[in-house]
Motif scaffolding. Structure first.
Motif, PDB file in Angstrom:
ATOM      1  N   GLY A   1       0.813  -1.126   0.002  1.00 27.58           N
ATOM      2  CA  GLY A   1       0.256  -0.141   0.105  1.00 27.58           C
ATOM      3  C   GLY A   1       0.675   0.995   0.045  1.00 27.58           C
ATOM      4  N   GLU A   2       0.772   2.364   0.847  1.00 25.96           N
ATOM      5  CA  GLU A   2       1.176   3.479   0.999  1.00 25.96           C
ATOM      6  C   GLU A   2       2.027   3.635   2.184  1.00 25.96           C
ATOM      7  OE1 GLU A   2      -1.073   7.109   0.169  1.00 25.96           O
ATOM      8  OE2 GLU A   2      -2.219   6.084  -1.515  1.00 25.96           O
ATOM      9  N   ALA A   3       3.022   4.102   2.263  1.00 26.74           N
ATOM     10  CA  ALA A   3       3.995   4.512   3.384  1.00 26.74           C
ATOM     11  C   ALA A   3       2.904   5.296   4.298  1.00 26.74           C
ATOM     12  CB  ALA A   3       4.982   5.341   3.146  1.00 26.74           C
ATOM     13  N   GLY A   4       3.012   4.922   5.680  1.00 29.76           N
ATOM     14  CA  GLY A   4       2.381   5.617   6.583  1.00 29.76           C
ATOM     15  C   GLY A   4       1.161   5.065   7.159  1.00 29.76           C
ATOM     16  N   ASN A   5       0.526   4.054   5.846  1.00 28.31           N
ATOM     17  CA  ASN A   5      -0.706   3.269   6.449  1.00 28.31           C
ATOM     18  C   ASN A   5      -0.115   1.655   6.767  1.00 28.31           C
ATOM     19  OD1 ASN A   5      -2.340   5.339   5.604  1.00 28.31           O
ATOM     20  ND2 ASN A   5      -2.341   4.765   3.348  1.00 28.31           N
ATOM     21  N   ASP A   6       0.869   1.737   7.845  1.00 26.98           N
ATOM     22  CA  ASP A   6       0.989   0.571   8.329  1.00 26.98           C
ATOM     23  C   ASP A   6       1.925  -0.201   7.188  1.00 26.98           C
ATOM     24  OD1 ASP A   6       1.727  -1.053  10.605  1.00 26.98           O
ATOM     25  OD2 ASP A   6      -0.181  -2.329  10.287  1.00 26.98           O
ATOM     26  N   CYS A   7       2.813   0.541   6.162  1.00 28.48           N
ATOM     27  CA  CYS A   7       3.594  -0.236   5.223  1.00 28.48           C
ATOM     28  C   CYS A   7       4.954   0.698   5.519  1.00 28.48           C
ATOM     29  CB  CYS A   7       2.999   0.197   3.881  1.00 28.48           C
ATOM     30  SG  CYS A   7       1.297  -0.679   3.673  1.00 28.48           S
TER      31      CYS A   7
ATOM     32  N   LEU B   1      10.000  -5.999   5.609  1.00 29.98           N
ATOM     33  CA  LEU B   1       8.814  -5.405   4.961  1.00 29.98           C
ATOM     34  C   LEU B   1       7.910  -5.559   5.787  1.00 29.98           C
ATOM     35  CD1 LEU B   1       7.374  -4.078   2.678  1.00 29.98           C
ATOM     36  CD2 LEU B   1       7.162  -6.436   1.901  1.00 29.98           C
ATOM     37  N   ARG B   2       7.047  -4.368   6.162  1.00 33.42           N
ATOM     38  CA  ARG B   2       6.145  -4.368   7.168  1.00 33.42           C
ATOM     39  C   ARG B   2       4.866  -3.887   6.368  1.00 33.42           C
ATOM     40  NH1 ARG B   2       7.149  -0.735  11.066  1.00 33.42           N
ATOM     41  NH2 ARG B   2       7.735  -2.148  12.490  1.00 33.42           N
ATOM     42  N   VAL B   3       3.585  -4.625   6.202  1.00 38.37           N
ATOM     43  CA  VAL B   3       2.476  -4.435   5.473  1.00 38.37           C
ATOM     44  C   VAL B   3       1.439  -4.873   6.732  1.00 38.37           C
ATOM     45  CG1 VAL B   3       3.240  -4.927   3.415  1.00 38.37           C
ATOM     46  CG2 VAL B   3       2.215  -6.924   4.608  1.00 38.37           C
ATOM     47  N   PRO B   4       0.119  -4.191   6.580  1.00 40.03           N
ATOM     48  CA  PRO B   4      -0.908  -4.319   7.660  1.00 40.03           C
ATOM     49  C   PRO B   4      -1.124  -5.741   8.113  1.00 40.03           C
ATOM     50  CG  PRO B   4      -1.698  -2.633   6.109  1.00 40.03           C
ATOM     51  CD  PRO B   4      -0.353  -3.343   5.383  1.00 40.03           C
ATOM     52  N   ALA B   5      -0.955  -6.784   7.223  1.00 37.26           N
ATOM     53  CA  ALA B   5      -1.361  -8.099   7.672  1.00 37.26           C
ATOM     54  C   ALA B   5      -0.276  -8.589   8.516  1.00 37.26           C
ATOM     55  CB  ALA B   5      -1.441  -9.058   6.463  1.00 37.26           C
ATOM     56  N   ARG B   6       1.178  -8.396   8.253  1.00 35.82           N
ATOM     57  CA  ARG B   6       2.322  -8.895   9.072  1.00 35.82           C
ATOM     58  C   ARG B   6       3.552  -8.394   8.606  1.00 35.82           C
ATOM     59  NH1 ARG B   6       3.667 -14.523   6.326  1.00 35.82           N
ATOM     60  NH2 ARG B   6       6.011 -13.984   7.174  1.00 35.82           N
ATOM     61  N   GLU B   7       4.664  -8.813   9.370  1.00 32.33           N
ATOM     62  CA  GLU B   7       5.938  -8.358   9.119  1.00 32.33           C
ATOM     63  C   GLU B   7       6.780  -9.616   8.171  1.00 32.33           C
ATOM     64  OE1 GLU B   7       7.638  -4.935  11.828  1.00 32.33           O
ATOM     65  OE2 GLU B   7       7.920  -7.060  12.584  1.00 32.33           O
ATOM     66  N   TYR B   8       7.485  -9.140   7.016  1.00 38.57           N
ATOM     67  CA  TYR B   8       8.184 -10.197   6.454  1.00 38.57           C
ATOM     68  C   TYR B   8       9.719  -9.904   6.378  1.00 38.57           C
ATOM     69  CZ  TYR B   8       4.021 -11.270   3.755  1.00 38.57           C
ATOM     70  OH  TYR B   8       2.654 -11.624   3.727  1.00 38.57           O
ATOM     71  N   PRO B   9      10.349 -10.758   7.110  1.00 37.75           N
ATOM     72  CA  PRO B   9      11.852 -10.732   7.458  1.00 37.75           C
ATOM     73  C   PRO B   9      12.462 -11.327   6.244  1.00 37.75           C
ATOM     74  CG  PRO B   9      10.768 -11.892   9.245  1.00 37.75           C
ATOM     75  CD  PRO B   9       9.680 -11.927   8.322  1.00 37.75           C
ATOM     76  N   LEU B  10      13.283 -10.626   5.622  1.00 36.07           N
ATOM     77  CA  LEU B  10      13.912 -10.811   4.225  1.00 36.07           C
ATOM     78  C   LEU B  10      15.280 -10.812   4.306  1.00 36.07           C
ATOM     79  CD1 LEU B  10      11.438  -8.892   2.061  1.00 36.07           C
ATOM     80  CD2 LEU B  10      11.300 -11.303   2.658  1.00 36.07           C
ATOM     81  N   ALA B  11      16.094 -11.316   3.584  1.00 30.50           N
ATOM     82  CA  ALA B  11      17.636 -11.020   3.417  1.00 30.50           C
ATOM     83  C   ALA B  11      18.302 -11.210   2.047  1.00 30.50           C
ATOM     84  CB  ALA B  11      17.985 -12.162   4.206  1.00 30.50           C
ATOM     85  N   ALA B  12      19.140 -10.263   1.665  1.00 27.65           N
ATOM     86  CA  ALA B  12      19.794 -10.394   0.385  1.00 27.65           C
ATOM     87  C   ALA B  12      21.238 -11.185   0.485  1.00 27.65           C
ATOM     88  CB  ALA B  12      19.806  -8.930  -0.276  1.00 27.65           C
ATOM     89  N   GLU B  13      21.789 -11.150  -0.691  1.00 28.28           N
ATOM     90  CA  GLU B  13      23.002 -11.920  -0.615  1.00 28.28           C
ATOM     91  C   GLU B  13      24.023 -10.905  -0.382  1.00 28.28           C
ATOM     92  OE1 GLU B  13      24.073 -15.012  -0.937  1.00 28.28           O
ATOM     93  OE2 GLU B  13      22.410 -16.067  -1.888  1.00 28.28           O
ATOM     94  N   CYS B  14      23.972  -9.613  -0.452  1.00 29.71           N
ATOM     95  CA  CYS B  14      24.721  -8.591  -0.573  1.00 29.71           C
ATOM     96  C   CYS B  14      24.261  -7.276   0.041  1.00 29.71           C
ATOM     97  CB  CYS B  14      25.851  -8.368  -1.691  1.00 29.71           C
ATOM     98  SG  CYS B  14      25.191  -7.951  -3.196  1.00 29.71           S
ATOM     99  N   GLU B  15      24.843  -6.370   0.139  1.00 28.46           N
ATOM    100  CA  GLU B  15      24.587  -5.077   0.522  1.00 28.46           C
ATOM    101  C   GLU B  15      23.779  -4.197  -0.688  1.00 28.46           C
ATOM    102  OE1 GLU B  15      23.601  -1.819   3.119  1.00 28.46           O
ATOM    103  OE2 GLU B  15      24.743  -3.395   3.781  1.00 28.46           O
ATOM    104  N   GLU B  16      24.739  -4.446  -2.041  1.00 27.20           N
ATOM    105  CA  GLU B  16      23.952  -3.790  -3.015  1.00 27.20           C
ATOM    106  C   GLU B  16      22.709  -4.329  -3.493  1.00 27.20           C
ATOM    107  OE1 GLU B  16      25.285  -3.196  -7.807  1.00 27.20           O
ATOM    108  OE2 GLU B  16      26.484  -4.398  -6.534  1.00 27.20           O
ATOM    109  N   GLU B  17      22.722  -5.569  -3.185  1.00 24.82           N
ATOM    110  CA  GLU B  17      21.165  -6.188  -3.570  1.00 24.82           C
ATOM    111  C   GLU B  17      19.924  -5.643  -2.622  1.00 24.82           C
ATOM    112  OE1 GLU B  17      21.352 -10.327  -3.953  1.00 24.82           O
ATOM    113  OE2 GLU B  17      22.810 -10.361  -5.856  1.00 24.82           O
TER     114      GLU B  17
END
Length: 374
Positions: A302-308, A327-343
């Protein structure tokens, strides 16, 4: 080439109408030119011009090659704007004009349509503007992953794209609603320069992907433009008061970003798993593998400020993995990870950009439907 001619070419390139741009994809500071047509070109488009043959386009490097006075005079007399008036008399609104980031097959077929087939001087050659189209495409099987020839039919008046798995079959294997599908070129993912992904909602509202290609670049681009034409026709009817330029923006869209990320589930005991992520407009989808038919999950942004929001690091209590972000959205939080800082930065910038963009009326309706579906 004399220094005088070199300076003249650089000055001509800056003239209004040329604007220091490639005539075919609008890339800045083109280093090549077709002196027979009188246009400035980037290196990529110049390569396509060379494939047309010298009977259509004769090219030279602005700085690398020698130019005689007559050739420089031709560039001064003609130029990008003059060529556009000649070759782009009748470009249909549904036809996607390439930019510097457009997939290679679209650039190639734009240039061939423009100078070789003269499609935009002869509207009767624009067969993708017909309501119906049929033919064969190589389609990837959902279960075995093999690409096999399948018959496809586009029926604009019925709002359907259909494909058949058996020759002579009266009933199609699937009926896709044209007004709700998206198609985009994914050559590296499919392993074919003419590879295209078609995504549409199934009866449950879940995204279904099919993957196709054609050995003929013109054929696959004709399918792409025919689908865009049907979508535009339906949008004109459904939204008669919306400007056509805005409707065209709704026809198809390329993916914002794709790639591998690590993801874990909502439970603290859940393990980290490697998933293929596709960022499609306001949806973030993740799959077991790049050519997945169905996503393991779909996230609506959704939009930033609306629990996103999206932020560096992980929620408290999470075991770290790779270079993490959440990543936080109204339904839940999603813990994510990339291979490197650039990604990680690529993904976070892309997500923040979408979150900062206000929802359109169409996206607001989609957000409501998404809330009801959860």
């Amino acid at each position: 080439m004399s220094g005088g001619n070199h300076r003249r070419l650089l000055d001509i390139r800056l003239k209004p109408g040329n604007d220091n741009r490639c005539a075919d994809c609008n890339a800045e500071e083109p280093e090549w030119a077709s002196y027979s047509i009188g246009v400035f070109l980037c290196a990529t488009c110049c390569g396509i011009h060379r494939s047309l043959g010298t009977h259509i386009s004769k090219t030279k490097g602005i700085k690398l090659d020698n130019w005689d006075d007559e050739q420089v005079a031709a560039m001064d007399e003609l130029g990008n704007a003059s060529a556009a008036k000649k070759y782009l008399v009748s470009v249909p609104p549904c036809y996607r004009r390439p930019d510097k980031n457009t997939p290679a097959v679209l650039k190639e077929q734009w240039i061939k349509a423009k100078y070789e087939r003269l499609e935009f001087q002869n509207p009767e050659r624009q067969l993708y503007l017909m309501d119906e189209k049929s033919g064969y495409l190589m389609k990837r099987g959902r279960d075995d992953g093999k690409f096999l020839s399948r018959r496809f039919e586009l029926r604009g008046r019925e709002n359907l794209l259909m494909y058949y798995t058996k020759e002579g079959a009266k009933s199609p294997k699937a009926k896709l609603p044209v007004d709700k599908l998206n198609c985009c070129f994914v050559p590296s993912k499919i392993g074919n320069l003419n590879g295209m992904q078609i995504s549409y909602p199934d009866q449950r509202g879940h995204t279904r992907n099919i993957y196709v290609f054609s050995s003929d670049g013109k054929d696959i681009v004709d399918w792409y433009m025919a689908i865009r034409n049907v979508k535009l026709t339906r949008l004109r009817i459904g939204l008669p008061h919306v400007e056509e330029s805005e409707l065209v923006q709704r026809l198809t869209s390329d993916f914002i970003l794709e790639g591998w990320l690590y993801k874990t589930g909502p439970d603290l005991k859940d393990a980290w798993k490697r998933r293929w992520f596709t960022f499609d407009r306001r949806k973030l989808l993740y799959f077991d593998e790049p050519l997945g038919a169905y996503a393991k999950g779909e996230i609506f942004l959704g939009e930033a400020g609306n629990d996103c929001s999206v932020y560096h690091g992980l929620p408290n209590g999470r075991t770290s993995c790779g270079v993490p972000f959440t990543l936080r959205v109204p339904a839940r939080e999603y813990p994510l990870a990339a291979e490197c800082e650039e990604e990680r930065e690529q993904w976070m910038v892309a997500i923040k950009t979408v979150l900062a963009t206000p929802l359109s009326l169409q996206e607001q309706a989609e957000a409501r439907a998404w809330t009801c579906r959860r």
